[in-house]
Motif scaffolding. Structure first.
Motif, PDB file in Angstrom:
ATOM      1  N   ALA A  43     -21.580   9.933   4.071  1.00  0.00           N
ATOM      2  CA  ALA A  43     -20.390   9.954   5.686  1.00  0.00           C
ATOM      3  C   ALA A  43     -19.806   8.217   4.656  1.00  0.00           C
ATOM      4  O   ALA A  43     -18.843   8.295   5.307  1.00  0.00           O
ATOM      5  CB  ALA A  43     -22.335   8.764   5.859  1.00  0.00           C
ATOM      6  N   LYS A  44     -20.088   7.918   3.941  1.00  0.00           N
ATOM      7  CA  LYS A  44     -18.660   6.542   3.675  1.00  0.00           C
ATOM      8  C   LYS A  44     -17.109   7.539   3.468  1.00  0.00           C
ATOM      9  O   LYS A  44     -16.126   6.738   3.460  1.00  0.00           O
ATOM     10  CB  LYS A  44     -19.191   5.716   2.260  1.00  0.00           C
ATOM     11  N   SER A  45     -17.746   8.337   2.606  1.00  0.00           N
ATOM     12  CA  SER A  45     -16.449   9.217   1.961  1.00  0.00           C
ATOM     13  C   SER A  45     -15.960   9.858   2.923  1.00  0.00           C
ATOM     14  O   SER A  45     -14.561  10.628   2.928  1.00  0.00           O
ATOM     15  CB  SER A  45     -17.251  10.064   1.077  1.00  0.00           C
ATOM     16  N   ALA A  46     -16.427  10.363   4.166  1.00  0.00           N
ATOM     17  CA  ALA A  46     -15.678  11.415   5.066  1.00  0.00           C
ATOM     18  C   ALA A  46     -15.385  11.140   5.715  1.00  0.00           C
ATOM     19  O   ALA A  46     -13.655  11.444   6.225  1.00  0.00           O
ATOM     20  CB  ALA A  46     -17.245  11.340   5.854  1.00  0.00           C
ATOM     21  N   PRO A  47     -14.687   9.643   6.828  1.00  0.00           N
ATOM     22  CA  PRO A  47     -12.781   9.671   6.693  1.00  0.00           C
ATOM     23  C   PRO A  47     -11.967   9.907   5.910  1.00  0.00           C
ATOM     24  O   PRO A  47     -10.973   9.774   7.045  1.00  0.00           O
ATOM     25  CB  PRO A  47     -13.481   7.718   7.174  1.00  0.00           C
ATOM     26  N   LEU A  48     -12.369   9.334   4.812  1.00  0.00           N
ATOM     27  CA  LEU A  48     -10.989  10.143   4.280  1.00  0.00           C
ATOM     28  C   LEU A  48     -10.582  11.236   3.728  1.00  0.00           C
ATOM     29  O   LEU A  48      -9.453  11.753   3.363  1.00  0.00           O
ATOM     30  CB  LEU A  48     -10.898   9.060   2.538  1.00  0.00           C
ATOM     31  N   HIS A  49     -11.202  11.999   4.385  1.00  0.00           N
ATOM     32  CA  HIS A  49     -11.077  14.287   4.660  1.00  0.00           C
ATOM     33  C   HIS A  49      -9.763  13.956   4.942  1.00  0.00           C
ATOM     34  O   HIS A  49      -9.034  14.987   4.515  1.00  0.00           O
ATOM     35  CB  HIS A  49     -11.967  14.219   5.282  1.00  0.00           C
ATOM     36  N   ASP A  50      -9.160  13.494   5.946  1.00  0.00           N
ATOM     37  CA  ASP A  50      -7.542  13.926   6.051  1.00  0.00           C
ATOM     38  C   ASP A  50      -6.252  12.772   5.486  1.00  0.00           C
ATOM     39  O   ASP A  50      -5.468  12.926   6.150  1.00  0.00           O
ATOM     40  CB  ASP A  50      -7.041  14.231   7.673  1.00  0.00           C
ATOM     41  N   ILE A  51      -6.662  11.908   4.526  1.00  0.00           N
ATOM     42  CA  ILE A  51      -5.921  11.125   3.919  1.00  0.00           C
ATOM     43  C   ILE A  51      -4.473  12.255   3.227  1.00  0.00           C
ATOM     44  O   ILE A  51      -3.445  11.278   3.861  1.00  0.00           O
ATOM     45  CB  ILE A  51      -6.117  10.217   2.668  1.00  0.00           C
ATOM     46  N   GLY A  52      -4.861  13.135   3.220  1.00  0.00           N
ATOM     47  CA  GLY A  52      -3.762  13.501   2.797  1.00  0.00           C
ATOM     48  C   GLY A  52      -2.452  13.926   3.791  1.00  0.00           C
ATOM     49  O   GLY A  52      -1.465  14.436   3.072  1.00  0.00           O
ATOM     50  N   ALA A  75      -4.675  18.871   2.406  1.00  0.00           N
ATOM     51  CA  ALA A  75      -5.868  18.901   1.079  1.00  0.00           C
ATOM     52  C   ALA A  75      -5.187  18.596  -0.124  1.00  0.00           C
ATOM     53  O   ALA A  75      -6.508  17.604  -0.697  1.00  0.00           O
ATOM     54  CB  ALA A  75      -6.609  20.298   1.293  1.00  0.00           C
ATOM     55  N   ARG A  76      -4.459  19.662  -0.912  1.00  0.00           N
ATOM     56  CA  ARG A  76      -4.355  18.862  -2.415  1.00  0.00           C
ATOM     57  C   ARG A  76      -3.557  17.565  -2.199  1.00  0.00           C
ATOM     58  O   ARG A  76      -3.965  16.374  -3.398  1.00  0.00           O
ATOM     59  CB  ARG A  76      -3.158  20.270  -2.788  1.00  0.00           C
ATOM     60  N   ILE A  84      -6.690  10.396  -3.941  1.00  0.00           N
ATOM     61  CA  ILE A  84      -8.462  10.268  -4.293  1.00  0.00           C
ATOM     62  C   ILE A  84      -8.165  10.047  -5.742  1.00  0.00           C
ATOM     63  O   ILE A  84      -9.216   9.214  -6.239  1.00  0.00           O
ATOM     64  CB  ILE A  84      -9.260  10.700  -3.658  1.00  0.00           C
ATOM     65  N   ALA A  85      -7.790  10.856  -6.591  1.00  0.00           N
ATOM     66  CA  ALA A  85      -7.512  11.206  -8.114  1.00  0.00           C
ATOM     67  C   ALA A  85      -7.533   9.952  -8.471  1.00  0.00           C
ATOM     68  O   ALA A  85      -7.474   9.827  -9.959  1.00  0.00           O
ATOM     69  CB  ALA A  85      -7.625  12.282  -8.539  1.00  0.00           C
ATOM     70  N   GLN A  86      -5.830   9.530  -8.079  1.00  0.00           N
ATOM     71  CA  GLN A  86      -5.276   8.309  -8.757  1.00  0.00           C
ATOM     72  C   GLN A  86      -6.130   7.427  -8.442  1.00  0.00           C
ATOM     73  O   GLN A  86      -6.238   6.566  -9.393  1.00  0.00           O
ATOM     74  CB  GLN A  86      -3.831   8.520  -8.055  1.00  0.00           C
ATOM     75  N   LYS A 116     -12.687  13.082  -2.910  1.00  0.00           N
ATOM     76  CA  LYS A 116     -11.969  13.606  -3.296  1.00  0.00           C
ATOM     77  C   LYS A 116     -12.622  15.144  -3.601  1.00  0.00           C
ATOM     78  O   LYS A 116     -11.741  16.175  -2.971  1.00  0.00           O
ATOM     79  CB  LYS A 116     -12.153  13.081  -5.253  1.00  0.00           C
ATOM     80  N   GLU A 117     -13.615  15.257  -3.147  1.00  0.00           N
ATOM     81  CA  GLU A 117     -13.562  16.971  -2.927  1.00  0.00           C
ATOM     82  C   GLU A 117     -13.843  17.062  -1.089  1.00  0.00           C
ATOM     83  O   GLU A 117     -13.172  18.002  -1.705  1.00  0.00           O
ATOM     84  CB  GLU A 117     -15.926  17.044  -3.251  1.00  0.00           C
TER      85      GLU A 117
END
Length: 378
Positions: free
Chosen positions: A212-221, A248-249, A255-257, A273-274
């Motif tokens: 749930a914490k990570s979900a808001p980052l889904h469209d950070i790209g 998406a990439r 996030i990988a960085q 990241k997933e």
């Protein structure tokens, strides 16, 4: 202004011989507040009816209830189990002394009583008890301070996550409360699937919290998508759509960085990241960016895929009006086993009422009627 004085140190003497009570009282009264009891039941009554003493001098050989029985009763009670007890007895067998210490007594004094020995041992045990209390208070304070600082760190982390997510959202101002809604959709789906045989090894309460914490980052790209594409009100051209799909990439790489820059592993970033990379994959393998299919799609991304599509369907955009909940539900069901994991769709149907409640609770305030209730035309 009066200054409060500390309560005097209190000692309870328990002995069936009045002469022993008199000797001990005379010895201790100059320095301590002393109470006396001539038997075990009376001692327990005194303790129960007032403040617990700081120390107990307890005779072992008493009629009816002996000192060992009194001590056992004290240990059974949360209020009295930590009172230091010194056994006082005429018995001098080593085994008797060992028995008392094994039960938890702090010391053992044999009769006849010798004043310097009694005073020294009483003083020592009171000082040790005081030190234990101070250490306990210190530990309690440290635990509270650690909890406070961890709470602050957690808050900073959560705020930072949302700040990053909002950064992407500022590029696409129509999304409103999309982040909060999808976060709660994902949490709801994960909790529904917690005991499902296919998901049991992937989901647990800690993982759901991080999910749930990570979900808001889904469209950070989306921060990397040009405005002329991201904000285009009409249908994208094929070339533009290919650029749009790179979000998406781009999000996963960002996030990988962040993971590489972190001094240690951060659990929720792996999930973020997933989700960022794979939330547009489809169950049948026709999604992007990696055309993953079935169980090759991470569980986190499968949940996010459904949450993201449902919210897009019920939300107003420049190019469309919001759908009714039931219409959006039917589209999700139509995508079962093609767009979405079949079991995730089944879980969605089980918690559909919760999805509607979340959508209403976090509706976009700037819209007059952002979520069209059932029974009204979109």
């Amino acid at each position: 202004m009066s200054i409060a004085t500390p309560d005097p140190t209190s000692i309870l003497i328990v002995d069936d011989a009045p002469e022993n009570l008199a000797v001990l009282s005379e010895l201790l009264l100059p320095d301590y507040q002393v109470k006396a009891a001539t038997n075990g039941p009376r001692a327990l009554e005194i303790i129960a009816s007032g403040p617990v003493p700081d120390l107990i001098l307890l005779d072992v050989m008493m009629p009816g209830m002996d000192g060992y029985q009194v001590f056992a009763r004290l240990k059974e009670n949360l209020r009295t189990r930590d009172i230091p007890v010194i056994f006082v007895t005429a018995m001098d067998a080593t085994r008797d002394e060992e028995h008392g210490l094994e039960m938890g007594a702090v010391d053992y004094i044999t009769k006849p009583l010798r004043a310097p020995i009694v005073l020294a041992r009483v003083h020592t045990q009171l000082e040790l008890a005081r030190a234990r209390r101070q250490l306990q208070d210190q530990n309690t304070f440290l635990e509270a301070e650690i909890a406070r600082r961890m709470g602050e760190n957690q808050l900073i982390q959560d705020v930072s996550i949302h700040a990053l997510a909002r950064l992407a959202e500022t590029r696409d101002p129509e999304t409103g409360n999309h982040l909060r809604r999808t976060q709660e959709y994902v949490r709801t789906l994960a909790e529904q699937l917690l005991e499902h045989p296919r998901f049991r090894e992937h989901l647990n309460p800690r993982m759901i919290t991080n999910l749930a914490k990570s979900a808001p980052l889904h469209d950070i790209g989306k921060v990397g998508i040009p405005d002329y594409i991201l904000l285009k009100p009409g249908k994208l051209e094929p070339a533009e759509w290919e650029i749009m799909k790179t979000h998406a990439r781009l999000g996963a790489e960002a996030i990988a960085q962040a993971e590489r820059d972190a001094a240690r592993e951060v659990e929720f970033l792996a999930l973020a990241k997933e989700i960022a990379r794979h939330h547009h994959e489809r169950w049948d393998g026709s999604g992007y960016p990696d055309r993953l299919a079935g169980d090759d799609i991470p569980v986190s991304a499968r949940l996010m895929a459904l949450a993201d599509v449902f919210d897009a369907l019920i939300s107003r955009r420049v190019y469309k009006e919001p759908m009714e909940f039931t219409e959006a539900r039917d589209i999700i069901v139509a995508g079962r086993a093609s767009h979405f994991d079949p079991d995730v769709v089944d879980a969605f149907l089980e918690v559909f009422a919760c999805f509607q409640s979340i959508a209403r609770q976090y509706s976009d305030a700037e819209e007059t009627d952002p979520i069209v209730p059932e029974g009204r035309a979109a």
